[in-house]
Design an enzyme around this catalytic site. Sequence first.
Site, PDB file in Angstrom:
ATOM      1  N   ARG A 174       2.489  -6.503  -0.355  1.00 21.13           N
ATOM      2  CA  ARG A 174       3.070  -5.423  -1.167  1.00 21.13           C
ATOM      3  C   ARG A 174       4.460  -5.758  -1.694  1.00 21.13           C
ATOM      4  O   ARG A 174       5.293  -4.884  -1.882  1.00 21.13           O
ATOM      5  CB  ARG A 174       3.115  -4.093  -0.376  1.00 21.13           C
ATOM      6  CG  ARG A 174       1.781  -3.632   0.176  1.00 21.13           C
ATOM      7  CD  ARG A 174       0.777  -3.311  -0.922  1.00 21.13           C
ATOM      8  NE  ARG A 174      -0.510  -2.957  -0.340  1.00 21.13           N
ATOM      9  CZ  ARG A 174      -1.525  -3.811  -0.183  1.00 21.13           C
ATOM     10  NH1 ARG A 174      -1.415  -5.066  -0.565  1.00 21.13           N
ATOM     11  NH2 ARG A 174      -2.662  -3.416   0.347  1.00 21.13           N
ATOM     12  N   SER A 225       0.057   5.256  -0.019  1.00 20.62           N
ATOM     13  CA  SER A 225       0.433   4.912   1.360  1.00 20.62           C
ATOM     14  C   SER A 225       1.944   4.993   1.536  1.00 20.62           C
ATOM     15  O   SER A 225       2.700   4.412   0.755  1.00 20.62           O
ATOM     16  CB  SER A 225      -0.041   3.501   1.706  1.00 20.62           C
ATOM     17  OG  SER A 225      -1.445   3.440   1.671  1.00 20.62           O
ATOM     18  N   GLU A 295       6.343   1.782   2.704  1.00 16.32           N
ATOM     19  CA  GLU A 295       5.760   1.062   1.574  1.00 16.32           C
ATOM     20  C   GLU A 295       6.141   1.772   0.287  1.00 16.32           C
ATOM     21  O   GLU A 295       6.388   1.144  -0.734  1.00 16.32           O
ATOM     22  CB  GLU A 295       4.232   0.998   1.711  1.00 16.32           C
ATOM     23  CG  GLU A 295       3.554   0.282   0.562  1.00 16.32           C
ATOM     24  CD  GLU A 295       2.064   0.110   0.780  1.00 16.32           C
ATOM     25  OE1 GLU A 295       1.300   0.401  -0.160  1.00 16.32           O
ATOM     26  OE2 GLU A 295       1.659  -0.315   1.875  1.00 16.32           O
TER      27      GLU A 295
END
Length: 302
Positions: A174, A225, A295
């Site tokens: 990510r 998320s 995140e």
Amino acid sequence: MNELISKLKELNVGNVKENERLANHTTIKIGGPADIFVEPSSVENLQKTMELIRQYNVPWRAIGRGSNLLVSDRGIEGIVIKLGSGLDQFELNGTELTVDSGYSLVALATSISKKGLSGLEFASGIPGSVGGAVYMNAGAHGSDISRILSKALVLFENGELEWLSNDEMEFSYRTSVLQKKRPGVVVRAVFQLTEGDRESIQAEMKKNKDYRKVTQPWNLPCAGSIFRNPLPNYAGQLIEEAGLKGYSIGGAKISEMHGNFIVNNGGATAEDVLNLIQFVKDKIYESKQIKMETEVEIIGRK
């Protein structure tokens, strides 16, 4: 700021607004105003906008479809550049796909699947733009952008456009080089796909989409998320084991469908979400001695 706004309008760079509420441009429907909001109508107008940013030395931030973002209730100082209409075309040359950063990732995956090309099945339920997906190496179902990206065209603060190879993007979980080391705006991406069976590809995409529908609360405003998975553990599982599903602070609530999602249950503020994030971090550390990292990207005035 007034002079800068006048210049942007004079150069006709695209849609220019003052004090635009970013709650209108994020999937969680939270966020205070941007001093100046610009939606450039072309790559050239994006370059003109960046040139003015440099001239006037103002802070800036690029956004796409506003997923994976939590914007402060106090908004964002300077200019917010939205990559959308005007940067939303794609071109296919055999199995090589060139696509603008403002294109919807879901729409792209759907279009490509109809042509019997494989590689974007994982993206069938990711509600972001191509630019945002490249910027954060978006992924799901065991795959991510780094698996298919050949190169990305990036506009840097100094006004230069530069093609970065997959290696130069320095992808990890990510994350890409653009988040910290070399801030820039993804303008275009080139993906290398493979030929496959159209029916099998579309079946895989349907399976991924259906899985998201029954496990993730996209029927309510959310950012995706919230926490990175602290591998080998999974954030959602840790939160569920701690009995935190359904816990709320103000209008922000931990989804009962998936522990790693915080939903805007009505009137939630960024402060509500931040307090809930901190509450989860504290509880998981107390019970498991695991440090949870976000995140979702948290941006804007403190």
